[in-house]
Write a protein that holds these residues in place. Sequence first.
Motif, PDB file in Angstrom:
ATOM      1  N   GLY A 178      -5.934   8.064  10.729  1.00 19.50           N
ATOM      2  CA  GLY A 178      -6.656   9.328  10.743  1.00 19.50           C
ATOM      3  C   GLY A 178      -5.811  10.486  11.229  1.00 19.50           C
ATOM      4  O   GLY A 178      -4.646  10.621  10.895  1.00 19.50           O
ATOM      5  N   GLY A 179      -6.416  11.327  12.040  1.00 16.56           N
ATOM      6  CA  GLY A 179      -5.726  12.504  12.535  1.00 16.56           C
ATOM      7  C   GLY A 179      -4.944  12.276  13.804  1.00 16.56           C
ATOM      8  O   GLY A 179      -4.387  13.225  14.378  1.00 16.56           O
ATOM      9  N   HIS A 180      -4.886  11.019  14.257  1.00 18.76           N
ATOM     10  CA  HIS A 180      -4.183  10.722  15.510  1.00 18.76           C
ATOM     11  C   HIS A 180      -2.664  10.747  15.344  1.00 18.76           C
ATOM     12  O   HIS A 180      -1.932  10.953  16.312  1.00 18.76           O
ATOM     13  CB  HIS A 180      -4.612   9.350  16.050  1.00 18.76           C
ATOM     14  CG  HIS A 180      -6.074   9.255  16.334  1.00 18.76           C
ATOM     15  ND1 HIS A 180      -6.692   9.983  17.327  1.00 18.76           N
ATOM     16  CD2 HIS A 180      -7.050   8.524  15.738  1.00 18.76           C
ATOM     17  CE1 HIS A 180      -7.980   9.701  17.343  1.00 18.76           C
ATOM     18  NE2 HIS A 180      -8.224   8.827  16.392  1.00 18.76           N
ATOM     19  N   VAL A 181      -2.205  10.525  14.129  1.00 15.99           N
ATOM     20  CA  VAL A 181      -0.769  10.446  13.879  1.00 15.99           C
ATOM     21  C   VAL A 181      -0.354  11.501  12.859  1.00 15.99           C
ATOM     22  O   VAL A 181      -0.921  11.588  11.776  1.00 15.99           O
ATOM     23  CB  VAL A 181      -0.374   9.043  13.367  1.00 15.99           C
ATOM     24  CG1 VAL A 181       1.098   8.996  12.980  1.00 15.99           C
ATOM     25  CG2 VAL A 181      -0.672   7.987  14.422  1.00 15.99           C
ATOM     26  N   LYS A 228       1.173   2.417  17.284  1.00 20.42           N
ATOM     27  CA  LYS A 228       1.432   2.592  18.721  1.00 20.42           C
ATOM     28  C   LYS A 228       1.209   4.039  19.162  1.00 20.42           C
ATOM     29  O   LYS A 228       1.420   4.371  20.329  1.00 20.42           O
ATOM     30  CB  LYS A 228       2.863   2.173  19.062  1.00 20.42           C
ATOM     31  CG  LYS A 228       3.257   0.785  18.605  1.00 20.42           C
ATOM     32  CD  LYS A 228       2.398  -0.295  19.222  1.00 20.42           C
ATOM     33  CE  LYS A 228       2.849  -1.672  18.740  1.00 20.42           C
ATOM     34  NZ  LYS A 228       1.938  -2.753  19.221  1.00 20.42           N
ATOM     35  N   GLY A 229       0.811   4.901  18.224  1.00 22.22           N
ATOM     36  CA  GLY A 229       0.510   6.284  18.567  1.00 22.22           C
ATOM     37  C   GLY A 229       1.646   7.263  18.401  1.00 22.22           C
ATOM     38  O   GLY A 229       1.524   8.434  18.768  1.00 22.22           O
ATOM     39  N   LEU A 230       2.763   6.816  17.828  1.00 18.93           N
ATOM     40  CA  LEU A 230       3.892   7.715  17.607  1.00 18.93           C
ATOM     41  C   LEU A 230       3.702   8.502  16.315  1.00 18.93           C
ATOM     42  O   LEU A 230       3.195   7.981  15.319  1.00 18.93           O
ATOM     43  CB  LEU A 230       5.196   6.916  17.520  1.00 18.93           C
ATOM     44  CG  LEU A 230       5.742   6.347  18.832  1.00 18.93           C
ATOM     45  CD1 LEU A 230       6.844   5.348  18.549  1.00 18.93           C
ATOM     46  CD2 LEU A 230       6.257   7.453  19.729  1.00 18.93           C
ATOM     47  N   HIS A 231       4.107   9.762  16.333  1.00 21.14           N
ATOM     48  CA  HIS A 231       4.167  10.548  15.106  1.00 21.14           C
ATOM     49  C   HIS A 231       5.415  10.124  14.333  1.00 21.14           C
ATOM     50  O   HIS A 231       6.431   9.738  14.936  1.00 21.14           O
ATOM     51  CB  HIS A 231       4.212  12.040  15.426  1.00 21.14           C
ATOM     52  CG  HIS A 231       3.070  12.504  16.274  1.00 21.14           C
ATOM     53  ND1 HIS A 231       1.747  12.272  15.953  1.00 21.14           N
ATOM     54  CD2 HIS A 231       3.055  13.190  17.455  1.00 21.14           C
ATOM     55  CE1 HIS A 231       0.972  12.790  16.875  1.00 21.14           C
ATOM     56  NE2 HIS A 231       1.730  13.351  17.805  1.00 21.14           N
ATOM     57  N   THR A 236       3.519   6.335   1.321  1.00 17.47           N
ATOM     58  CA  THR A 236       3.589   5.750   2.667  1.00 17.47           C
ATOM     59  C   THR A 236       2.887   6.649   3.673  1.00 17.47           C
ATOM     60  O   THR A 236       2.164   6.170   4.560  1.00 17.47           O
ATOM     61  CB  THR A 236       5.062   5.539   3.085  1.00 17.47           C
ATOM     62  OG1 THR A 236       5.720   4.719   2.116  1.00 17.47           O
ATOM     63  CG2 THR A 236       5.139   4.864   4.448  1.00 17.47           C
ATOM     64  N   SER A 237       3.086   7.953   3.538  1.00 11.91           N
ATOM     65  CA  SER A 237       2.423   8.910   4.424  1.00 11.91           C
ATOM     66  C   SER A 237       0.906   8.801   4.301  1.00 11.91           C
ATOM     67  O   SER A 237       0.185   8.805   5.313  1.00 11.91           O
ATOM     68  CB  SER A 237       2.885  10.328   4.078  1.00 11.91           C
ATOM     69  OG  SER A 237       2.165  11.280   4.825  1.00 11.91           O
ATOM     70  N   LYS A 238       0.416   8.695   3.083  1.00 13.43           N
ATOM     71  CA  LYS A 238      -1.023   8.579   2.844  1.00 13.43           C
ATOM     72  C   LYS A 238      -1.576   7.311   3.487  1.00 13.43           C
ATOM     73  O   LYS A 238      -2.662   7.329   4.091  1.00 13.43           O
ATOM     74  CB  LYS A 238      -1.293   8.568   1.338  1.00 13.43           C
ATOM     75  CG  LYS A 238      -2.766   8.492   0.976  1.00 13.43           C
ATOM     76  CD  LYS A 238      -2.950   8.485  -0.538  1.00 13.43           C
ATOM     77  CE  LYS A 238      -4.429   8.366  -0.897  1.00 13.43           C
ATOM     78  NZ  LYS A 238      -4.633   8.315  -2.370  1.00 13.43           N
ATOM     79  N   GLU A 239      -0.835   6.216   3.370  1.00 10.97           N
ATOM     80  CA  GLU A 239      -1.269   4.949   3.966  1.00 10.97           C
ATOM     81  C   GLU A 239      -1.364   5.065   5.482  1.00 10.97           C
ATOM     82  O   GLU A 239      -2.300   4.551   6.102  1.00 10.97           O
ATOM     83  CB  GLU A 239      -0.306   3.826   3.561  1.00 10.97           C
ATOM     84  CG  GLU A 239      -0.773   2.446   3.961  1.00 10.97           C
ATOM     85  CD  GLU A 239       0.095   1.336   3.398  1.00 10.97           C
ATOM     86  OE1 GLU A 239      -0.036   0.189   3.890  1.00 10.97           O
ATOM     87  OE2 GLU A 239       0.900   1.601   2.475  1.00 10.97           O
ATOM     88  N   ILE A 240      -0.378   5.719   6.096  1.00 12.71           N
ATOM     89  CA  ILE A 240      -0.406   5.910   7.553  1.00 12.71           C
ATOM     90  C   ILE A 240      -1.608   6.763   7.958  1.00 12.71           C
ATOM     91  O   ILE A 240      -2.335   6.438   8.909  1.00 12.71           O
ATOM     92  CB  ILE A 240       0.900   6.568   8.034  1.00 12.71           C
ATOM     93  CG1 ILE A 240       2.082   5.604   7.868  1.00 12.71           C
ATOM     94  CG2 ILE A 240       0.779   6.991   9.505  1.00 12.71           C
ATOM     95  CD1 ILE A 240       3.434   6.232   8.151  1.00 12.71           C
ATOM     96  N   ARG A 241      -1.848   7.853   7.220  1.00 12.03           N
ATOM     97  CA  ARG A 241      -2.958   8.748   7.556  1.00 12.03           C
ATOM     98  C   ARG A 241      -4.309   8.063   7.370  1.00 12.03           C
ATOM     99  O   ARG A 241      -5.233   8.262   8.164  1.00 12.03           O
ATOM    100  CB  ARG A 241      -2.888  10.015   6.702  1.00 12.03           C
ATOM    101  CG  ARG A 241      -1.707  10.923   7.039  1.00 12.03           C
ATOM    102  CD  ARG A 241      -1.905  12.320   6.442  1.00 12.03           C
ATOM    103  NE  ARG A 241      -2.097  12.263   5.005  1.00 12.03           N
ATOM    104  CZ  ARG A 241      -1.119  12.356   4.108  1.00 12.03           C
ATOM    105  NH1 ARG A 241       0.137  12.492   4.520  1.00 12.03           N
ATOM    106  NH2 ARG A 241      -1.374  12.307   2.812  1.00 12.03           N
ATOM    107  N   GLU A 242      -4.427   7.243   6.344  1.00 13.75           N
ATOM    108  CA  GLU A 242      -5.689   6.531   6.111  1.00 13.75           C
ATOM    109  C   GLU A 242      -5.985   5.526   7.214  1.00 13.75           C
ATOM    110  O   GLU A 242      -7.144   5.320   7.583  1.00 13.75           O
ATOM    111  CB  GLU A 242      -5.639   5.820   4.754  1.00 13.75           C
ATOM    112  CG  GLU A 242      -5.737   6.767   3.565  1.00 13.75           C
ATOM    113  CD  GLU A 242      -5.586   6.047   2.245  1.00 13.75           C
ATOM    114  OE1 GLU A 242      -5.180   4.851   2.260  1.00 13.75           O
ATOM    115  OE2 GLU A 242      -5.843   6.672   1.189  1.00 13.75           O
TER     116      GLU A 242
END
Length: 320
Positions: free
Chosen positions: A99-102, A73-76, A90-96
């Motif tokens: 991308g750089g949006h979160v 949803k675009g939240l950090h 978990t952080s890596k999965e979110i970043r993959e």
Amino acid sequence: MVGMTMEWPEIFIVATSALGFITLSKALIYFARWVWVMFLRPPKNLKTYGSWAIITGSTDGIGKAISLELASKGLHIVLVGRNPKKLEATSKEIREKHGGHVQVKLVVIDFEKVVNGEEIVKKIEEETEGLEVGVLVNNVGMASPYPRYFHEEDLEFMEAIIKVNLEAITWVTKAVIEGMFRKKKGAIINTGSGSCSMIPSYPLCTLYAATKAYLWMFSKCIGVEYKSQGIDIQCQVPMFVATKMVKLKTSLFIPTAKDYSKGCIRWFGYKESICVPYLFHSIQCLLIRMVPDSLVDWYLMRQHLYLRKRGLAKYSKLKA
């Protein structure tokens, strides 16, 4: 005038008809509202609360699934957990996926071993300083490895479950809510349990159900306190979800954590202080309410005694 006087049988019929009409109308209104919130009501734009969301218990199960959904949803995301390797995974999965949006921030806290609440508050405040925290999801929780009588619980486990299920949620909320109060907006979602709300009792899992009952009342009370301050506080009530803690296979009434999270996100920020966000859990609760409490108690006691027997056998083999 005498001819217009109603006899007692007629009065009874009119009163009964009126009562039946009112009861039917209430049922229809309840059903219409249920259809609206389950299928038609649009989810809120959670970014209006703030650009960051904090999720505790975020490395497995429901917490991890909610973290991924909120990131979509675009939240950090601020991931809070005790295992640095799992947090990084978990952080890596979110970043993959995004991308750089979160942006993702990791906070390592072992709620079982924290000495006092002040330590939790300071840690959360320091790690989130300068962040526009709009959403807090108190999801961290633990349960006994298998059902057992209260006198069988060891002291170490008893202390741990009280710290994690009761104290941690209280102190994390304390650390975040003042900032929400200052900016007059925020959403706090607490993951409750059907064990303390949708069923009459939860035998052989007493501490788990009791700590979740605290969360139920905690959510309702502070929800009333901060309702006029722009802070929406909600306790969501899942029944069984297929996670490592529950150890059950998926079915119609037992969703995956991913499927459950998609349903519960749609309720974030709305005014219901207590809700059952997943469709088939809601239906399950309705069916349970139609059964006498004594029958539900009998079934759960029998089921949990069976699971206790299996648990004892498993752990005796591990110790052998």
